[in-house]
Design a protein around this motif. Structure first.
Motif, PDB file in Angstrom:
ATOM      1  N   THR A   3      32.659 110.719 -60.742  1.00  0.00           N
ATOM      2  CA  THR A   3      32.224 111.181 -62.410  1.00  0.00           C
ATOM      3  C   THR A   3      33.384 112.182 -62.515  1.00  0.00           C
ATOM      4  O   THR A   3      33.020 113.497 -62.444  1.00  0.00           O
ATOM      5  CB  THR A   3      30.798 111.531 -62.503  1.00  0.00           C
ATOM      6  OG1 THR A   3      30.850 112.647 -61.922  1.00  0.00           O
ATOM      7  CG2 THR A   3      29.954 110.391 -62.538  1.00  0.00           C
ATOM      8  N   PHE A   6      33.018 115.493 -64.983  1.00  0.00           N
ATOM      9  CA  PHE A   6      31.987 116.475 -64.881  1.00  0.00           C
ATOM     10  C   PHE A   6      31.906 117.203 -63.445  1.00  0.00           C
ATOM     11  O   PHE A   6      31.554 116.279 -62.384  1.00  0.00           O
ATOM     12  CB  PHE A   6      30.766 115.544 -64.992  1.00  0.00           C
ATOM     13  CG  PHE A   6      30.907 114.819 -66.332  1.00  0.00           C
ATOM     14  CD1 PHE A   6      30.075 115.351 -67.382  1.00  0.00           C
ATOM     15  CD2 PHE A   6      31.230 113.804 -66.760  1.00  0.00           C
ATOM     16  CE1 PHE A   6      29.939 115.063 -68.776  1.00  0.00           C
ATOM     17  CE2 PHE A   6      31.457 113.506 -68.030  1.00  0.00           C
ATOM     18  CZ  PHE A   6      30.686 114.010 -69.059  1.00  0.00           C
ATOM     19  N   LEU A  11      25.850 117.651 -64.297  1.00  0.00           N
ATOM     20  CA  LEU A  11      25.004 116.652 -64.429  1.00  0.00           C
ATOM     21  C   LEU A  11      23.779 116.731 -63.610  1.00  0.00           C
ATOM     22  O   LEU A  11      23.588 117.558 -62.560  1.00  0.00           O
ATOM     23  CB  LEU A  11      25.733 115.404 -63.709  1.00  0.00           C
ATOM     24  CG  LEU A  11      27.444 115.048 -64.424  1.00  0.00           C
ATOM     25  CD1 LEU A  11      27.832 113.841 -63.593  1.00  0.00           C
ATOM     26  CD2 LEU A  11      26.923 114.713 -65.982  1.00  0.00           C
ATOM     27  N   ASP A  16      22.723 112.434 -66.057  1.00  0.00           N
ATOM     28  CA  ASP A  16      22.929 112.645 -67.485  1.00  0.00           C
ATOM     29  C   ASP A  16      23.590 113.978 -67.469  1.00  0.00           C
ATOM     30  O   ASP A  16      23.405 114.855 -66.780  1.00  0.00           O
ATOM     31  CB  ASP A  16      21.462 112.699 -68.142  1.00  0.00           C
ATOM     32  CG  ASP A  16      21.001 111.252 -68.424  1.00  0.00           C
ATOM     33  OD1 ASP A  16      21.481 110.663 -69.369  1.00  0.00           O
ATOM     34  OD2 ASP A  16      19.914 111.037 -67.892  1.00  0.00           O
ATOM     35  N   PRO A  17      24.279 114.136 -68.519  1.00  0.00           N
ATOM     36  CA  PRO A  17      24.731 115.633 -68.970  1.00  0.00           C
ATOM     37  C   PRO A  17      23.682 116.358 -68.811  1.00  0.00           C
ATOM     38  O   PRO A  17      22.743 116.431 -69.580  1.00  0.00           O
ATOM     39  CB  PRO A  17      25.340 115.362 -70.273  1.00  0.00           C
ATOM     40  CG  PRO A  17      25.803 113.954 -70.156  1.00  0.00           C
ATOM     41  CD  PRO A  17      24.838 113.341 -69.509  1.00  0.00           C
ATOM     42  N   ALA A 169      33.984 109.859 -67.411  1.00  0.00           N
ATOM     43  CA  ALA A 169      32.407 109.750 -67.142  1.00  0.00           C
ATOM     44  C   ALA A 169      32.575 108.860 -65.939  1.00  0.00           C
ATOM     45  O   ALA A 169      31.211 109.390 -65.403  1.00  0.00           O
ATOM     46  CB  ALA A 169      31.757 108.965 -68.432  1.00  0.00           C
ATOM     47  N   ARG A 189      27.736 110.295 -70.832  1.00  0.00           N
ATOM     48  CA  ARG A 189      28.706 110.984 -70.389  1.00  0.00           C
ATOM     49  C   ARG A 189      30.056 110.791 -71.084  1.00  0.00           C
ATOM     50  O   ARG A 189      30.840 111.739 -70.998  1.00  0.00           O
ATOM     51  CB  ARG A 189      28.804 110.645 -68.988  1.00  0.00           C
ATOM     52  CG  ARG A 189      27.704 111.245 -67.988  1.00  0.00           C
ATOM     53  CD  ARG A 189      28.054 111.134 -66.681  1.00  0.00           C
ATOM     54  NE  ARG A 189      28.410 109.804 -65.989  1.00  0.00           N
ATOM     55  CZ  ARG A 189      27.716 108.904 -65.664  1.00  0.00           C
ATOM     56  NH1 ARG A 189      26.581 108.928 -65.671  1.00  0.00           N
ATOM     57  NH2 ARG A 189      28.377 107.747 -65.177  1.00  0.00           N
ATOM     58  N   CYS A 192      30.211 112.696 -74.622  1.00  0.00           N
ATOM     59  CA  CYS A 192      30.299 114.271 -73.935  1.00  0.00           C
ATOM     60  C   CYS A 192      31.654 114.631 -73.522  1.00  0.00           C
ATOM     61  O   CYS A 192      32.547 115.513 -73.888  1.00  0.00           O
ATOM     62  CB  CYS A 192      29.455 114.795 -73.000  1.00  0.00           C
ATOM     63  SG  CYS A 192      27.678 115.060 -73.630  1.00  0.00           S
ATOM     64  N   ALA A 193      32.194 113.302 -72.861  1.00  0.00           N
ATOM     65  CA  ALA A 193      33.598 113.816 -72.246  1.00  0.00           C
ATOM     66  C   ALA A 193      34.737 113.634 -73.317  1.00  0.00           C
ATOM     67  O   ALA A 193      35.817 114.344 -73.567  1.00  0.00           O
ATOM     68  CB  ALA A 193      33.893 112.682 -71.149  1.00  0.00           C
ATOM     69  N   VAL A 198      31.356 119.137 -71.765  1.00  0.00           N
ATOM     70  CA  VAL A 198      31.066 119.308 -70.500  1.00  0.00           C
ATOM     71  C   VAL A 198      30.612 120.558 -70.158  1.00  0.00           C
ATOM     72  O   VAL A 198      31.359 121.708 -69.855  1.00  0.00           O
ATOM     73  CB  VAL A 198      32.185 118.888 -69.392  1.00  0.00           C
ATOM     74  CG1 VAL A 198      32.091 118.997 -67.957  1.00  0.00           C
ATOM     75  CG2 VAL A 198      32.813 117.414 -69.843  1.00  0.00           C
TER      76      VAL A 198
END
Length: 215
Positions: A3, A6, A11, A16-17, A169, A189, A192-193, A198
């Protein structure tokens, strides 16, 4: 790194974030919207929230039980009685977290993206239905059912910014997963990315937040 977008502290153990899993109840149905060009209050109102019910939020230290999200705890709502929407802005993107997963929907991605904006939505339900949508200027450019996602085949056809988000992600590798098989957290992810979210819950606590009940 599986990933690449991240760092390890962003994570949880399921990919999951971490800021989302720490906001969520233990078995969540939830939705995350991200959008450019709207302030948090504007994004909440665009989703249908009543302006007089939108308030600044300081998240509590913990959840009272496994069925309550942290935003729900902030409002003191009983699980299942109403949705709670939490909004904030980090960098160029505003996010709205819907702890119910049903008060808002993927149709809202198009609405949020109107007038030249970009928006994306990720949903995840307790029965592992997970979908990502992406829209620009009121036009949906991608609708991705993660259960059908084939990264090798599907990534080249995605809009470049969404493809970059899925690359960031990556794939969270589980013991029983096939090599390269996408996991169900990849949607959260990727969104969010895309939005540069992040971060950790501690980062969120240092960010001005707005909250509203949504029925």
């Amino acid at each position: 790194m599986p990933t690449p977008g991240f760092p390890p502290n962003t994570l949880d153990s399921e990919g999951d974030p971490i800021w989302i899993s720490e906001l969520a109840s233990d078995d969540p149905d939830h939705t995350l919207h991200v959008v450019t060009g709207l302030l948090p209050a504007e994004a909440l109102e665009a989703l249908g929230a009543e302006p007089q019910r939108i308030h600044p939020c300081e998240l509590p230290a913990s959840k009272p039980n496994e069925w309550t999200s942290l935003p729900g705890a902030a409002l003191g709502t009983d699980p299942g009685t109403s949705a709670t929407l939490l909004a904030g802005r980090i960098g160029a993107w505003t996010f709205v977290y819907d702890d119910s997963g049903s008060a808002t929907s993927h149709d809202d991605t198009i609405l949020l993206s109107a007038n030249g904006r970009s928006a994306a939505t990720s949903t995840y339900s307790t029965n592992a239905n997970a979908v990502v949508t992406y829209a620009v200027n009121g036009c949906r450019l991608a609708w991705i059912d993660l259960d059908q996602l084939d990264l090798g085949a599907d990534l080249p056809d995605m809009p470049s910014e969404l493809r970059a988000a899925f690359d960031a992600a990556g794939v969270f590798e589980f013991e029983d997963a096939e090599p390269g098989e996408p996991d169900y957290a990849v949607g959260m992810r990727a969104v969010c990315a895309l939005a540069g979210l992040v971060c950790t819950l501690g980062d969120l606590r240092r960010t001005p937040l707005l909250i509203t009940a949504f029925e």
